[in-house]
Design a protein around this motif. Structure first.
Motif: not given
Length: 253
Positions: A76, A248, A244-245
């Motif tokens: 990440v 972020k 995780f996208k």
């Protein structure tokens, strides 16, 4: 109970059939506290993937899922992501005594001091605890990841007849004795006997806690079913990729 299960299976079969040969059903729900300033988040402390509430029959598969989760966390960018220590599976050495594992703990279920949600004897879940390690690291968020479902099942497609078409060539001789070829379309019945179609279903839940107040500031639940699939790992990894996208993108607001 069996009748209800049968009805659910038939409904799922119908929906997946309409979705296509390799259909995917997905239900994603997310919530965020609009009063919380996610832009101030610089460090996030992640729990290991908690599998204590859902016992996987394959220990090897569980280890692979944990490994994939941790690898993706390490890639990440844009925010510092720290991971709780991984639970190590090891054999006893000569002279070591076996320690009693926490009730309900299994592969992927960490100790309570790490804030993992443990399963009680009747499947009940204990309250989440923000680990001291998260505070020591200066993390603004503690995110608890929980695998709620991971299984492969199948549904029956009853015997039926499908009408198909094909082109065939034909010939004729004209008055001058010359042969001519042409194509025509014919329709014919194709009998399909009973057969079973496998499908993989996975559900993962994420709870985001503010480390100063302990308040829940965001959460998400990603549930997916993939038709004609007998391995849930691909479905699981797509869920993790989305998490995780979103992580972020959220902390950059």
């Amino acid at each position: 109970m069996k009748l209800l299960q049968g009805i659910r299976t038939l409904v799922l079969a119908g929906i997946l059939t309409m979705a296509g040969t390799a259909g995917v059903l997905a239900e994603y729900t997310a919530w965020q506290d609009t009063d919380y300033d996610f832009s101030q988040v610089k460090t996030v402390y992640l729990s290991d993937m908690d599998m204590s509430g859902y016992r996987l029959t394959s220990g090897t598969k569980a280890q692979k899922m944990l490994q994939d989760y941790r690898k993706k966390a390490g890639k990440v960018k844009g925010v510092k992501v720290l991971l709780a220590p991984a639970v190590q599976v090891r054999a006893l050495l000569p002279g070591e005594e076996k320690k009693q594992a926490p009730e309900g703990a299994g592969i992927g279920a960490g100790p309570e001091k790490n804030g993992e949600i443990q399963s009680a004897a009747k499947g009940e879940r204990k309250a989440a605890v923000i680990p001291q390690e998260a505070l020591d690291a200066g993390a603004q968020l503690y995110i608890l990841a929980t695998l709620d479902n991971c299984q492969v099942d199948s549904y029956l497609v009853p015997a039926h007849t499908e009408w198909r078409t094909k082109e065939i060539d034909d010939s004729y001789r004209n008055d001058q004795g010359n042969w001519h070829t042409y194509y025509r379309t014919v329709t014919y019945p194709d009998y399909i006997p009973d057969y079973y179609v496998p499908y993989a279903s996975v559900t993962v839940r994420f709870l985001w806690f503010d480390t100063k107040t302990g308040k829940l500031v965001a959460s998400s639940e990603d549930a997916r079913v993939r038709d004609s699939e007998n391995d849930p790992l691909g479905v699981y990894n797509r869920i993790i990729d989305r998490f995780f996208k979103n992580l972020k993108e959220t902390v950059k607001k």
